[in-house]
Design a protein around this motif. Structure first.
Motif, PDB file in Angstrom:
ATOM      1  N   ALA A 180       0.855  -1.199   0.000  1.00 35.97           N
ATOM      2  CA  ALA A 180       0.000   0.000   0.000  1.00 35.97           C
ATOM      3  C   ALA A 180       0.886   1.243   0.000  1.00 35.97           C
ATOM      4  O   ALA A 180       0.823   2.073   0.918  1.00 35.97           O
ATOM      5  CB  ALA A 180      -0.922  -0.007   1.220  1.00 35.97           C
ATOM      6  N   ASP A 183      -0.915   4.844   0.009  1.00 37.57           N
ATOM      7  CA  ASP A 183      -1.572   5.121   1.290  1.00 37.57           C
ATOM      8  C   ASP A 183      -0.536   5.385   2.390  1.00 37.57           C
ATOM      9  O   ASP A 183      -0.744   6.235   3.258  1.00 37.57           O
ATOM     10  CB  ASP A 183      -2.476   3.959   1.698  1.00 37.57           C
ATOM     11  CG  ASP A 183      -3.719   3.866   0.815  1.00 37.57           C
ATOM     12  OD1 ASP A 183      -4.034   4.859   0.135  1.00 37.57           O
ATOM     13  OD2 ASP A 183      -4.353   2.790   0.800  1.00 37.57           O
ATOM     14  N   TYR A 184       0.581   4.623   2.363  1.00 35.41           N
ATOM     15  CA  TYR A 184       1.614   4.826   3.385  1.00 35.41           C
ATOM     16  C   TYR A 184       2.226   6.221   3.250  1.00 35.41           C
ATOM     17  O   TYR A 184       2.442   6.918   4.259  1.00 35.41           O
ATOM     18  CB  TYR A 184       2.705   3.766   3.273  1.00 35.41           C
ATOM     19  CG  TYR A 184       3.764   3.885   4.355  1.00 35.41           C
ATOM     20  CD1 TYR A 184       3.650   3.185   5.553  1.00 35.41           C
ATOM     21  CD2 TYR A 184       4.865   4.723   4.195  1.00 35.41           C
ATOM     22  CE1 TYR A 184       4.603   3.314   6.556  1.00 35.41           C
ATOM     23  CE2 TYR A 184       5.830   4.852   5.188  1.00 35.41           C
ATOM     24  CZ  TYR A 184       5.686   4.148   6.365  1.00 35.41           C
ATOM     25  OH  TYR A 184       6.637   4.287   7.352  1.00 35.41           O
ATOM     26  N   TRP A 187      -0.102   8.644   4.738  1.00 36.59           N
ATOM     27  CA  TRP A 187      -0.044   8.580   6.210  1.00 36.59           C
ATOM     28  C   TRP A 187       1.148   9.363   6.737  1.00 36.59           C
ATOM     29  O   TRP A 187       1.040  10.114   7.703  1.00 36.59           O
ATOM     30  CB  TRP A 187       0.054   7.119   6.645  1.00 36.59           C
ATOM     31  CG  TRP A 187       0.294   6.916   8.110  1.00 36.59           C
ATOM     32  CD1 TRP A 187      -0.655   6.917   9.100  1.00 36.59           C
ATOM     33  CD2 TRP A 187       1.555   6.702   8.765  1.00 36.59           C
ATOM     34  NE1 TRP A 187      -0.059   6.702  10.332  1.00 36.59           N
ATOM     35  CE2 TRP A 187       1.294   6.573  10.153  1.00 36.59           C
ATOM     36  CE3 TRP A 187       2.860   6.602   8.316  1.00 36.59           C
ATOM     37  CZ2 TRP A 187       2.303   6.358  11.084  1.00 36.59           C
ATOM     38  CZ3 TRP A 187       3.873   6.385   9.249  1.00 36.59           C
ATOM     39  CH2 TRP A 187       3.602   6.261  10.607  1.00 36.59           C
ATOM     40  N   THR A 226       8.193   4.447  10.456  1.00 38.90           N
ATOM     41  CA  THR A 226       6.928   4.010  11.055  1.00 38.90           C
ATOM     42  C   THR A 226       6.955   4.165  12.568  1.00 38.90           C
ATOM     43  O   THR A 226       5.987   4.655  13.177  1.00 38.90           O
ATOM     44  CB  THR A 226       6.640   2.549  10.682  1.00 38.90           C
ATOM     45  OG1 THR A 226       6.646   2.412   9.252  1.00 38.90           O
ATOM     46  CG2 THR A 226       5.292   2.102  11.218  1.00 38.90           C
ATOM     47  N   ASN A 271       2.278  -2.045   9.294  1.00 44.06           N
ATOM     48  CA  ASN A 271       2.099  -0.937   8.358  1.00 44.06           C
ATOM     49  C   ASN A 271       0.787  -0.248   8.728  1.00 44.06           C
ATOM     50  O   ASN A 271      -0.264  -0.901   8.779  1.00 44.06           O
ATOM     51  CB  ASN A 271       2.038  -1.490   6.926  1.00 44.06           C
ATOM     52  CG  ASN A 271       1.909  -0.397   5.874  1.00 44.06           C
ATOM     53  OD1 ASN A 271       1.346   0.664   6.106  1.00 44.06           O
ATOM     54  ND2 ASN A 271       2.421  -0.686   4.691  1.00 44.06           N
ATOM     55  N   LYS A 273      -1.196   1.383   7.168  1.00 42.23           N
ATOM     56  CA  LYS A 273      -2.201   1.341   6.113  1.00 42.23           C
ATOM     57  C   LYS A 273      -2.393  -0.060   5.519  1.00 42.23           C
ATOM     58  O   LYS A 273      -3.102  -0.208   4.532  1.00 42.23           O
ATOM     59  CB  LYS A 273      -1.821   2.325   5.002  1.00 42.23           C
ATOM     60  CG  LYS A 273      -1.922   3.779   5.420  1.00 42.23           C
ATOM     61  CD  LYS A 273      -3.353   4.144   5.815  1.00 42.23           C
ATOM     62  CE  LYS A 273      -3.485   5.592   6.211  1.00 42.23           C
ATOM     63  NZ  LYS A 273      -4.894   5.944   6.585  1.00 42.23           N
ATOM     64  N   LEU A 274      -1.741  -1.052   6.138  1.00 37.64           N
ATOM     65  CA  LEU A 274      -1.891  -2.428   5.669  1.00 37.64           C
ATOM     66  C   LEU A 274      -1.631  -3.354   6.845  1.00 37.64           C
ATOM     67  O   LEU A 274      -0.492  -3.728   7.129  1.00 37.64           O
ATOM     68  CB  LEU A 274      -0.912  -2.716   4.524  1.00 37.64           C
ATOM     69  CG  LEU A 274      -1.042  -4.075   3.827  1.00 37.64           C
ATOM     70  CD1 LEU A 274      -2.407  -4.220   3.168  1.00 37.64           C
ATOM     71  CD2 LEU A 274       0.066  -4.252   2.804  1.00 37.64           C
ATOM     72  N   SER A 275      -2.697  -3.733   7.532  1.00 41.53           N
ATOM     73  CA  SER A 275      -2.563  -4.435   8.808  1.00 41.53           C
ATOM     74  C   SER A 275      -1.913  -5.805   8.664  1.00 41.53           C
ATOM     75  O   SER A 275      -1.410  -6.361   9.644  1.00 41.53           O
ATOM     76  CB  SER A 275      -3.940  -4.582   9.467  1.00 41.53           C
ATOM     77  OG  SER A 275      -4.821  -5.309   8.627  1.00 41.53           O
TER      78      SER A 275
END
Length: 513
Positions: A180, A183-184, A187, A226, A271, A273-275
């Motif tokens: 993703a 999206d990351y 974020w 992160t 992540n 935006k990506l569990s």
């Protein structure tokens, strides 16, 4: 990262601005030195504009090449990824290559496995006269390397293979892996908005620099970004805890340390935006995680102390404990107190210098406080320094010198040392020469070193050492740190076939307290 020596007039306008900043600093009781942080980022940490321009100039040609090639996948678009996309890319501390990531967003090809996307893209570049000597294919990407200066990784990303809008990077080992990236990046930009004043990006660069210059912990950039971003939430927007860069650094590192102390064993770091994507394996082994946890706690303490330290000079020294002597390296703290003019500067420096290079020890303290730039040009050419004995090409190429501190010549543990960094008289330095950009010196050339010492003790003990030495290690030279003074190591690259000098480095200054 080589220090430059110049005349006392060099950078005087810049020092005048610093002096004005000293006199007008309204930092309060905690000397946060906001202006000096901006300068440190600009001059030392951030990737310089020239290299950014080179990177961005390369991208359109790569995009056009891929689109116009016979590569089978249909290209939708390209997406920047990683530190480049996040605007957290930093200057390599060893003056080596930097890299940037570019995703090639493509439609799925019926019947293709994951490895075919990567391998076929590699073959397309390898078949090109433009890129055939620049390309290398890895598990996830194809890397184009430009003259040892920069690398661009192009990674195929398949869109819509599993469902409409799904994104998957391709592993040559045979798997499609959900991702993703867009999206990351959104974020990450959102965290930066919450912190205000672009401070999250700046703090991320500072911590990455701290990682690279200290080499006391390992943490890949996506994991580090992160972890830092997780410490900022929407409630922080406009908070005093994010008032400026040093305060944001204190806040984020404090929160990160608190979180790590709650997790004695390696925790998941998903992540945002990506569990389903867990970055925690990037910590490495359990021992590496434990070391990371310990080191972050140590640096958190140093940052808290520096942020709270009163007195400008004392505060600078406290921040230099964190970031090394490159922080505020050109600041004229003592000059402000003494109202130093050009003549006074020259007088203070000349007071410690001697025409024989047996100068007084006080010059070491001045260089430690003010930086190498206060020294006159003549310092780099003392009378006892020998001249090169080889014939030379008209314009020898620039050679880079790097150094590692080691407790003994045979020790495996090492830490990178910057030119001009103040060191104690213990252990030694392992010098290596390379082409600028990090490429090793080719085998058809050999390297000799000019090792020059200065200072009253060294001159007496070693009779004015300033001659040429051969490499005494496999790919470099080992020198013990023994005598207080400002010493120099220079690399000379000579062609074996005819003994012609083809490359010379700038002096690597070794400051021994």
């Amino acid at each position: 990262m080589l220090s430059r020596i110049g005349s006392l007039s060099t950078g005087r306008a810049s020092r005048t601005r610093r002096l004005q900043a000293v006199l007008s600093d309204q930092g309060g009781s905690d000397m946060k030195l906001v202006w000096l942080f901006d300068e440190f980022l600009k001059d030392t940490v951030n990737l310089n504009k020239t290299r950014i321009d080179l990177l961005e100039a390369s991208i359109p040609a790569l995009k056009s090449f891929v689109r116009d090639s016979d590569w089978k996948p249909k290209v939708r678009t390209f997406e920047e990824q990683g530190s480049w996309a996040h605007q957290t890319i930093i200057r390599p501390v060893d003056n080596g290559e930097f890299d940037a990531d570019l995703l090639v967003m493509v439609d799925p090809v019926e019947g293709w496995s994951a490895d075919e996307y990567v391998e076929s893209l590699g073959r397309v570049f390898a078949a090109s006269k433009t890129y055939e000597d620049k390309v290398k294919t890895w598990d996830y990407c194809v890397t184009i390397t430009y003259a040892g200066d920069r690398k661009i990784d192009l990674a195929p990303c398949v869109v819509g293979r599993r469902w409409d809008g799904s994104m998957e990077v391709c592993n040559r080992k045979g798997s499609f892996e959900q991702t993703a990236p867009v999206d990351y990046t959104a974020w990450m930009k959102e965290r930066n908005t919450y912190s205000g004043n672009n401070s999250f990006r700046k703090v991320t660069r500072l911590v990455k620099y701290l990682r690279d210059i200290k080499e006391t912990f390992t943490c890949p950039s996506v994991l580090l970004t992160t972890l830092l971003g997780n410490q900022i939430q929407w409630l922080d927007k406009g908070s005093d805890a994010f008032a400026d860069v040093p305060t944001t650094l204190k806040t984020v590192m404090g929160r990160l340390d608190n979180w790590l102390q709650m997790h004695p064993t390696r925790p998941p770091v998903t992540n945002p935006k990506l569990s389903t994507e867990d970055f925690s394996p990037l910590f490495g082994t359990d021992d590496q995680y434990s070391n990371f946890r310990t080191v972050i706690s140590r640096y958190r303490k140093w940052i808290d102390e520096a942020h709270a330290t009163e007195g400008r000079q004392e505060s600078i020294k406290a921040w230099q404990k964190v970031f090394g002597t490159e922080f505020a390296k050109g600041d004229v703290v003592k000059a402000a107190a003494d109202s130093i003019s050009e003549n006074t500067e020259q007088s203070l420096v000349s007071r410690f210098l001697d025409s024989t290079a047996a100068h007084l020890n006080g010059i070491v303290d001045m260089v430690r406080d003010y930086g190498i730039s206060i020294l006159p040009p003549s310092f780099a050419r003392p009378p006892h320094m020998q001249t090169p004995r080889w014939r030379s090409i008209p314009q020898p190429v620039d050679i880079a010198v790097s150094a590692e501190w080691r407790p003994t010549s045979s020790a495996q543990s090492a830490r990178t040392v910057a030119a001009g960094q103040a060191l104690r008289a213990q252990g030694g330095l392992y010098f290596r020469a390379s082409l600028v950009g990090g490429t090793p010196v080719p085998p058809e050339y050999y390297v000799e070193w000019r090792i020059t010492n200065t200072g009253a003790v060294a001159m007496s003990a070693r009779a004015g050492r300033g001659g040429f030495e051969v490499s005494n290690k496999a790919d470099g030279r080992w020198e013990e740190l023994a005598y207080r003074g400002i010493h120099m190591a220079e690399a000379f690259v000579v062609r074996r076939s005819d003994d012609v000098l083809v490359g010379v480095s700038k002096p690597f200054y070794v400051v021994i307290e």
